[in-house]
Design an enzyme around this catalytic site. Structure first.
Site, PDB file in Angstrom:
ATOM      1  CB  THR A 172      -0.913   0.115   1.212  1.00  0.00           C
ATOM      2  OG1 THR A 172      -0.174   0.033   2.414  1.00  0.00           O
ATOM      3  CG2 THR A 172      -2.012  -1.048   1.245  1.00  0.00           C
ATOM      4  CB  SER A 173       0.527   4.459  -1.307  1.00  0.00           C
ATOM      5  OG  SER A 173       0.152   4.298  -2.684  1.00  0.00           O
ATOM      6  CB  THR A 174      -0.273   5.970   3.118  1.00  0.00           C
ATOM      7  OG1 THR A 174      -1.534   5.552   3.055  1.00  0.00           O
ATOM      8  CG2 THR A 174       0.076   6.952   2.014  1.00  0.00           C
TER       9      THR A 174
END
Length: 184
Positions: A8-10
């Site tokens: 996931t990006s964050t």
């Protein structure tokens, strides 16, 4: 061996990471590497590197979606070459693509090109929207976090707290703390 990779990006996308883990487990992954890091920024993705390093001849690396793996067509092809050099294959679940077949490799290249084109068009529209909002005086940018917390930063510094401790306590970068204290 079937090796899963989830990303996931964050760090606030826990549900997305959990969903990827469920899909990878359902796909029969024996080992899953996962991380919370942006693919767009040129940040090292240690878990992806570990998954690639772990792969052996005959293994399959599985991802749930193409955008969880690569940032561009060039990056995608580089990853596929690394995987195939090891004698392993790539499987993308939502696209039903498997590079173990010539058709799978062809489809991956075509869809990768379309995905990159789509992303570039989206970014272009986003930049146009921001430029228009700025011209209309409606775009203010994000609120400066450190500036909003400058009173707290100065107070903690006056109490004798070190800049690195202040940065952690207040939730800003250490350079912001030094900048605000330098202005005081």
């Amino acid at each position: 061996m079937i090796i899963g990779y989830a990303r996931t990006s964050t760090t606030d996308q826990k549900a997305g990471l959990e969903a990827q883990h469920r899909e990878l487990n359902k796909a029969g992954c024996n080992k899953i590497f996962s991380e919370e890091v942006s693919s767009v920024q040129k940040v090292a993705r240690k878990e992806l590197e570990a998954a690639l390093d772990y792969a052996r001849e005959g293994d399959v690396i599985v991802v749930t979606k193409l955008d969880r793996l690569a940032r561009s067509v060039a990056h995608l092809l580089e990853l596929v070459e690394t995987i195939e050099t090891k004698g392993a294959y790539l499987r993308i679940l939502d696209l039903a693509i498997d590079t173990a077949t010539p058709t799978g490799r062809l489809m991956l290249t075509l869809i990768g090109g379309i995905a990159q084109f789509e992303r570039e068009i989206m970014l272009e529209r986003q930049r146009e929207g921001i430029a228009k909002a700025k011209a209309d005086g409606r775009y203010k940018g994000r609120k400066a976090t450190a500036v909003a917390k400058s009173d707290d930063i100065k107070k903690l510094a006056n109490e004798g707290m070190k800049p690195l401790q202040i940065a952690k306590e207040v939730g800003v970068g250490k350079s912001s703390v030094y900048r605000i204290l330098g202005e005081a």
